[in-house]
Write a protein that holds these residues in place. Structure first.
Motif, short mmCIF file in Angstrom:
data_model
loop_
_atom_site.label_atom_id
_atom_site.label_comp_id
_atom_site.label_asym_id
_atom_site.label_seq_id
_atom_site.Cartn_x
_atom_site.Cartn_y
_atom_site.Cartn_z
N THR A 255 1.40 2.82 7.58
CA THR A 255 1.58 2.56 6.19
C THR A 255 2.15 3.93 5.64
OG1 THR A 255 -0.28 1.35 5.80
CG2 THR A 255 0.40 2.64 4.04
N GLY A 256 2.03 5.99 6.71
CA GLY A 256 2.50 7.18 5.89
C GLY A 256 3.74 6.86 5.89
N LEU B 115 0.81 -0.77 0.08
CA LEU B 115 0.28 -0.16 0.54
C LEU B 115 0.96 1.44 0.08
CD1 LEU B 115 -2.42 1.08 0.18
CD2 LEU B 115 -3.03 0.75 2.45
N LEU C 15 12.45 8.26 -3.95
CA LEU C 15 11.71 8.41 -5.64
C LEU C 15 12.07 9.90 -5.79
CD1 LEU C 15 8.08 6.83 -5.60
CD2 LEU C 15 10.09 6.17 -6.36
N LEU D 190 2.07 6.90 -6.71
CA LEU D 190 1.44 7.11 -7.89
C LEU D 190 1.79 9.18 -7.25
CD1 LEU D 190 -2.26 4.95 -6.44
CD2 LEU D 190 -1.59 5.60 -8.77
N LEU D 191 2.00 9.19 -6.21
CA LEU D 191 2.30 10.16 -5.74
C LEU D 191 3.28 11.45 -6.08
CD1 LEU D 191 2.07 10.91 -1.15
CD2 LEU D 191 0.25 11.47 -3.65
N ASP D 192 4.33 10.03 -7.00
CA ASP D 192 5.49 11.02 -7.65
C ASP D 192 5.31 10.72 -9.46
OD1 ASP D 192 8.34 11.01 -7.74
OD2 ASP D 192 8.49 9.20 -9.18
N TYR E 68 8.55 7.52 -0.56
CA TYR E 68 8.96 9.30 -1.72
C TYR E 68 9.63 9.73 -1.78
CZ TYR E 68 6.89 13.19 -3.01
OH TYR E 68 6.28 14.42 -3.89
N TYR F 222 -2.04 11.26 4.38
CA TYR F 222 -0.96 9.86 4.81
C TYR F 222 -0.04 10.33 6.13
CZ TYR F 222 -2.71 9.09 0.35
OH TYR F 222 -3.44 8.90 -0.62
N VAL G 18 2.24 1.82 -3.57
CA VAL G 18 1.48 2.52 -4.76
C VAL G 18 1.17 3.49 -4.68
CG1 VAL G 18 -0.59 2.17 -5.27
CG2 VAL G 18 0.62 0.05 -5.25
N LEU G 19 0.69 3.89 -2.70
CA LEU G 19 1.06 5.51 -3.00
C LEU G 19 2.15 6.22 -2.92
CD1 LEU G 19 -1.35 5.40 0.58
CD2 LEU G 19 -2.23 5.69 -1.35
N VAL H 273 0.55 11.37 -12.68
CA VAL H 273 -1.04 10.84 -13.30
C VAL H 273 -1.74 11.60 -12.06
CG1 VAL H 273 -2.61 9.68 -12.92
CG2 VAL H 273 -0.23 8.50 -14.20
N PHE I 31 -1.92 14.64 -0.41
CA PHE I 31 -2.82 13.49 0.19
C PHE I 31 -1.57 13.37 0.43
CE2 PHE I 31 -5.01 13.09 -3.58
CZ PHE I 31 -6.40 13.41 -3.63
N ARG I 32 0.14 14.01 0.59
CA ARG I 32 1.27 13.79 1.13
C ARG I 32 0.40 13.64 2.84
NH1 ARG I 32 5.74 16.78 -1.65
NH2 ARG I 32 5.05 18.13 -0.14
N ILE J 259 9.21 7.16 3.62
CA ILE J 259 10.35 6.96 3.08
C ILE J 259 10.83 6.99 1.33
CG2 ILE J 259 12.04 5.46 3.99
CD1 ILE J 259 11.22 4.76 6.66
#
Lengths: 298, 304
Positions: free
Chosen positions: B182-183, B101, B193, B108-110, B190, B124, B104-105, B113, B120-121, B188
């Motif tokens: 999760t956040g 999870l 990335l 997506l944030l990177d 993100y 989370y 994936v988050l 899209v 969102f960051r 870490i």
């Protein structure tokens, strides 16, 4: 494009064209992000709504819908309970975490600077042991610490919770990385040429150069201490010494017998969470610095 | 900068400079030794000794060397195997779910899209700002059949569930841990990335690679160190699992006093059985350390 000049928006700056995302994937991605956001926020929303309810409404009205506004009375009851013990818990937490993190940061800064900028015998050995300390979680140390403090009859004191929390191996690790990156050797040499002593160089030059990094170290340690539960749980019996986390836990554990404590626990949880979440969000930049240092350099 | 003759007191400087690092290290090392190394050493020493009383219940106590007897005793306790298997199952299910999870988050944030990335960051990361105990207390209310909106919703949908019953409690605990961390793991990953050079993705895109290919073939392999780090932290956290079960113990009979190894060690210590508590703590710390070390080794070898 050079890596140094690249800023956060660099990805988004990609021109739309071939390979640009289609509308469908934007919708799907956004949908997923929104779902995840709901999952993260739902309990917080519930906490907010429940804090405004009276004990009666809490049990009888739907959990996610607001009822009669009762927050003021709840707050008054919270701070009146057991002669204002809740305010005392908040102060204790602030003292354990604030003073503890400040001392821990000072010690970590000096140690990290020494490990980064001096050649001396045993440097790598010391650093390896400190790194080993990073891998030992606080909860694994709580019981051994209790056994040790019990040996010298020092459990159930302020110091039994405070002293262990001034040690931050992770802070030393971060400080070493940041000192290497942000304190140029030329500056140190120049200061020595001018006749400055080692301690003075550290106090007036190094600390200033490292200060953004030290905010990160302070924040990490602050949250570690604020969140620590097992150590105060095993060490303390006197509820005047409790941090707010332990206090809320003891209230929650009595709700089966005393249902009226439910409201107090919920409002108390809200009050204890608000300041830290705010600091968190405001200082997010420092968090990212620490997390990326931990992730990229390993 | 001039290179003229140094002032006379410069001659003493090398000696002072040689002592300086020790002076800077000492204020950290003293409490580090006292409150990290010494407790571990003392717990180990205590785990090798047994307390015996002479002269009846109220007689003097003294400790007797018992070798590894305490360890044998702990390992043969019925709760030991149960609790180890329980955290093992928990680790095998909860860690992959949470890290997937988070990954994936982060991806997506990177990616190009996502919209509203900053918002969102922030969202989370909110759960990580909430202390573990408070998060557990909050979820305890959300599971409690007297108050729970979740149970209410499911009831109106026609299903009756007991989120605190023996079947679902481990899942309920896993949910709290996933919610809390999760956040943190996402951030870490993100950050890793974001540290990748942007032209990598662009070059692949020009070559016609889609978002999925870029993510799985290029980005994920490149952030492997960060993934390993989150894996190690998660393993350490899981084997130390304590706060959530301890909180749920107060409202659910499904969580016993020996539900996880750490909880068992705590219960032994509160029952004044310090020697066995010490043995279990040492064992737990050693196993955690070895597992993280093995995981680091395994994943770094495959990389080469």
């Amino acid at each position: 494009m050079s890596i140094l000049t690249r800023v956060e928006g660099a990805h988004a700056a990609t021109k739309p064209g071939r390979g640009a995302p289609g509308r469908l994937s934007v919708v799907a991605a956004t949908g997923f992000l929104v779902l995840a956001a709901c999952y993260m926020l739902l309990p917080v929303y519930w906490l907010l709504v429940s804090s405004t309810k009276s004990q009666g409404d809490l049990v009888s009205t739907p959990g996610l819908l607001p009822a009669h506004w009762h927050l003021g009375d709840n707050l008054a009851a919270l701070f009146a309970q057991q002669d204002g013990v809740f305010a005392r818990w908040l102060l204790n937490s602030l003292l354990y975490a604030g003073a503890g993190a400040a001392v821990a940061t000072a010690l970590a800064a000096a140690a990290g600077y020494a490990l980064a900028k001096y050649e001396f015998r045993g440097r790598e050995a010391v650093f390896s042991v400190v790194l080993g300390g990073v891998l030992v979680p606080a909860s694994a140390l709580a019981l051994p610490l209790f056994l040790l403090f019990a040996q010298v009859n020092a459990t159930n004191t302020f110091w039994s919770v405070f002293l262990p929390s001034i040690v931050s191996p992770f802070g030393v690790y971060l400080s070493r990385i940041f000192a290497t990156a942000s304190v140029p050797d030329e500056v140190l040499e120049a200061a020595r040429m001018d006749g400055a002593g080692e301690l003075r160089i550290f106090r007036t030059i190094v600390l200033r150069l490292m200060s953004p990094a030290l905010v990160t170290v302070f924040l990490f340690q602050f949250v570690v201490i604020w969140n620590n539960f097992l150590l105060p749980l095993v060490m303390l019996q006197d509820d005047d010494l409790y941090p707010v986390t332990l206090g809320l836990f003891t209230w929650q554990s009595q709700t089966s017998r005393l249902p009226q404590l439910q409201t107090l626990t919920i409002v108390g949880a809200l009050i204890s969470v608000v300041p830290i979440v705010l600091t968190f969000l405001l200082l997010q930049r420092y968090w990212r610095a620490g997390l990326s240092a931990g992730a990229v350099k390993s | 900068m001039t290179t003229t003759t140094a002032p006379p007191r410069a001659r003493r400087r090398p000696a002072r400079q040689a002592l300086a690092p020790y002076a800077f290290l000492l204020p950290f090392l003293v409490p580090f030794v006292l409150f990290t190394l010494l407790p571990v050493g003392y717990a180990f020493w205590q785990s090798l000794h047994r307390t015996e009383r002479t002269g009846g219940t109220f007689g003097h106590t003294h400790s007797v060397f018992a070798g590894f007897q305490q360890y044998a005793d702990v390992v043969h306790e019925p709760f030991f195997g149960d609790s180890v298997v329980r955290v093992g199952v928990f680790a095998l299910v909860q860690i992959p779910v949470m890290l997937l999870l988070a990954l994936v988050l982060a991806l997506l944030l990177d990616s190009t899209v996502a919209r509203l990335k900053r918002f969102f960051r922030l969202v989370y990361f909110v759960p990580y700002g909430i202390p573990g105990v408070v998060a557990a207390v909050m979820w305890a209310f959300l599971y409690d059949p007297r108050l729970s909106p979740i149970v209410d919703l499911l009831r109106s949908a026609g299903t009756r569930v007991d989120l605190l019953g023996s079947h679902l409690i481990l899942f309920s605990i896993g949910n709290v841990v996933t919610w809390t961390y999760t956040g943190y793991n996402m951030l870490i990953l993100y950050s890793a990335l974001q540290a990748l050079p942007a032209d990598i993705g662009e070059a692949a895109r020009v070559d016609g690679a889609g978002g999925w290919t870029i993510a799985t073939r290029i980005k994920i392999p490149l952030i492997r160190p960060a993934l390993v780090l989150t894996g190690v932290f998660s393993i350490i956290g899981t084997f130390q699992l304590f706060t959530e079960p301890q909180v749920f113990r107060t409202i659910s009979t499904s969580v016993t006093s020996t539900y996880t190894p750490n909880l068992a060690a705590y219960s032994l210590a509160s029952g004044d059985n310090y020697s066995e508590a010490a043995a279990l703590s040492v064992l737990l710390a050693a196993v955690t350390f070895l597992l993280s070390f093995a995981f680091l080794r395994l994943t770094s070898r495959r990389q080469r």
